[in-house]
Design an enzyme around this catalytic site. Structure first.
Site, mmCIF file in Angstrom:
data_model
loop_
_atom_site.group_PDB
_atom_site.id
_atom_site.type_symbol
_atom_site.label_atom_id
_atom_site.label_comp_id
_atom_site.label_asym_id
_atom_site.label_seq_id
_atom_site.Cartn_x
_atom_site.Cartn_y
_atom_site.Cartn_z
ATOM 1 N N GLU A 1 -3.513 -7.302 0.014
ATOM 2 C CA GLU A 1 -4.837 -7.556 0.608
ATOM 3 C C GLU A 1 -5.469 -6.306 1.197
ATOM 4 O O GLU A 1 -6.689 -6.194 1.251
ATOM 5 C CB GLU A 1 -4.729 -8.614 1.710
ATOM 6 N N HIS B 1 19.872 -9.906 -11.837
ATOM 7 C CA HIS B 1 20.165 -10.785 -12.973
ATOM 8 C C HIS B 1 18.923 -11.539 -13.428
ATOM 9 O O HIS B 1 19.025 -12.567 -14.088
ATOM 10 C CB HIS B 1 21.291 -11.745 -12.582
ATOM 11 N N LYS C 1 -12.618 -18.528 0.811
ATOM 12 C CA LYS C 1 -12.724 -19.519 1.902
ATOM 13 C C LYS C 1 -14.121 -20.143 1.893
ATOM 14 O O LYS C 1 -14.281 -21.353 2.006
ATOM 15 C CB LYS C 1 -12.457 -18.862 3.264
#
Ligand code: PA5
Length: 431
Positions: free
Chosen positions: A278, A307, A421
């Site tokens: 951000e 792995h 938002k």
């Protein structure tokens, strides 16, 4: 104690590594960048001077009162607390049979399953909800707050006995409710952004409630701040990290993989993932040019992801810089039993310890990456404790501030997040 080793950068040649000359060239920028950072009036390095903060007294005053604490918040309002609790507490803390402090749950999503199923493991009558939102406008957190407040009202509980709010001074909506309902409120200083707020009440109130010495976090952060303000390359670890990231990004290493070799530190990598993404992902430079800056953070776990990811890391595109987070001392160790030590399938494990296995596997991973000309560095802490954690938070926050200067962007805003938002709000109103 925290140390940084970057000795692998020179070993992989000029195309993918960094030469001393390249680093030497940027060293003189420290002073100017520090000057600019100070001018940005960001509070992340000031808040750590606040000793005897009111949230500490509050945490003491509610000792023994609640069985569970539920944090409602998202992004920077949750990730720091998750990192602290994972690092500092027992890995199976909430399942411990005998507990001295409340169970901590952090709800950083609005998935209805999460909201419903939390009720199966808490007793609402014995729960404190901590509502955390810097802006006071985040749809997810406000929806969660409404949900649990409503639930408590239906149960005829006194709201101010069950809620605490942590927010900005200008968050009128929540502050008005708090005033009306007499809910305790703690401030997030205006000049501290969400993802830089872990060392405010945001991360430290939940920490204090679950029995962590918050003063020690601050002490560790203050020690690292001294280094952050140093104009000497050797001392300024934040500047060193930013320098490597910046110079390597110019050689195509646009992905930063952070790899703790510690189960307890894994969620710290998530905290950093947000901080880097951000802060550095920005469309425009400070002078308004469209540049689409950004480094893509990846959080991986040693040894588990050897792995799952290391094939790609070793042989895939050479576009990554690896930051290993190493732990010198796990606080305990367990011997691998010498059973079947005559069988060569397992004889190399006999007499070793699990801690040694973690260390050797990290060294082996660093070595193979180096052989494949993949740049990496190691940040090592001697043990997990609040001082080291506080120092790590400050180390990386400082590195982000420097990286912002290298890239000539504003590392402290988040217009992309804010826009989503707003759109959520608009789209819900339309329906
Ligand atoms: O760093 C940021 O500003 C954001 O990621 C916020 O932490 C996140 O969007 C939550 O915002 P708020 O704390 O305002 O609820």
């Amino acid at each position: 104690m925290l140390t940084l080793k970057n000795n692998f950068l020179e070993k992989i040649g000029a195309n993918h590594g960094l030469s001393p000359a390249e680093i030497e060239k940027v060293k003189p920028r420290i002073r100017e960048y520090l000057r600019r950072i100070r001018m940005r009036n960001q509070g992340f390095y000031e808040i750590i001077d606040e000793s005897d903060a009111p949230y500490v007294a509050f945490a003491k005053s509610i000792k023994g009162k609640y069985e569970s604490v539920v944090v409602l918040g998202i992004g920077g309002s949750a990730l720091g607390t998750i990192a602290i609790a994972s690092a500092m507490k027992h890995l199976f803390e909430n399942e411990l049979l005998k507990k001295k402090t409340p169970k901590l749950y952090i709800l950083d999503n609005v998935d209805p399953n999460l909201l419903a199923e939390i009720e199966d493991v808490i007793d609402c009558k014995k729960t404190l909800w901590i509502v955390v939102t810097k802006s006071g406008k985040t749809p997810e957190t406000l929806a969660q707050f409404s949900h649990f407040k409503n639930l408590l009202e239906q149960k005829k509980r006194r709201i101010n006995e069950h809620f605490v709010i942590i927010t900005d001074k200008n968050a009128d909506f929540l502050r008005n409710i708090a005033k009306k309902e007499k809910i305790p409120v703690f401030d997030i200083p205006e000049n501290v952004g969400g993802r830089f707020s872990v060392l405010t009440a945001v991360g430290l109130l939940p920490s204090a409630i679950i029995g962590i010495d918050t003063e020690k976090f601050l002490k560790g952060a203050r020690n690292m701040r001294d280094k952050f303000f140093s104009e000497k390359w050797e001392e300024n670890l934040s500047f060193q990290i930013a320098t490597f990231q910046y110079l390597l990004s110019k050689k195509g290493k646009t992905i930063t993989v952070i790899l703790p070799y510690s189960q307890k530190m894994f969620r710290f990598a998530d905290w950093y993932r947000q901080l880097l993404a951000e802060s550095i992902g920005k469309a425009h430079s400070l002078d308004g040019k469209l540049i689409h800056a950004g480094l893509t953070p990846v959080a991986a776990l040693g040894v588990t992801d050897q792995h799952s990811q290391s094939q790609l890391y070793n042989e895939g595109p050479n576009d990554k810089f690896f930051i290993f987070l190493a732990l010198a001392n796990f606080g305990l160790d367990i011997k691998v039993p010498a059973c079947h030590h005559h069988d060569e399938t397992v004889n190399f494990l006999s007499g070793s310890t699990f801690g040694k296995l973690m260390h050797v596997e990290m060294d082996a991973t660093v070595k193979s990456l180096t052989e494949n000309k993949r740049p990496s560095m190691i940040i090592e802490i001697d043990k997990i404790n609040p001082e080291n954690l506080g120092a790590l938070f400050m180390l990386f926050e400082g590195s982000i501030a420097f990286l912002g200067e290298f890239l000539r962007i504003n590392a402290f805003d988040q217009p992309g997040v804010d826009r989503s938002k707003e759109l959520t709000r608009e789209m819900l109103l339309e329906k």
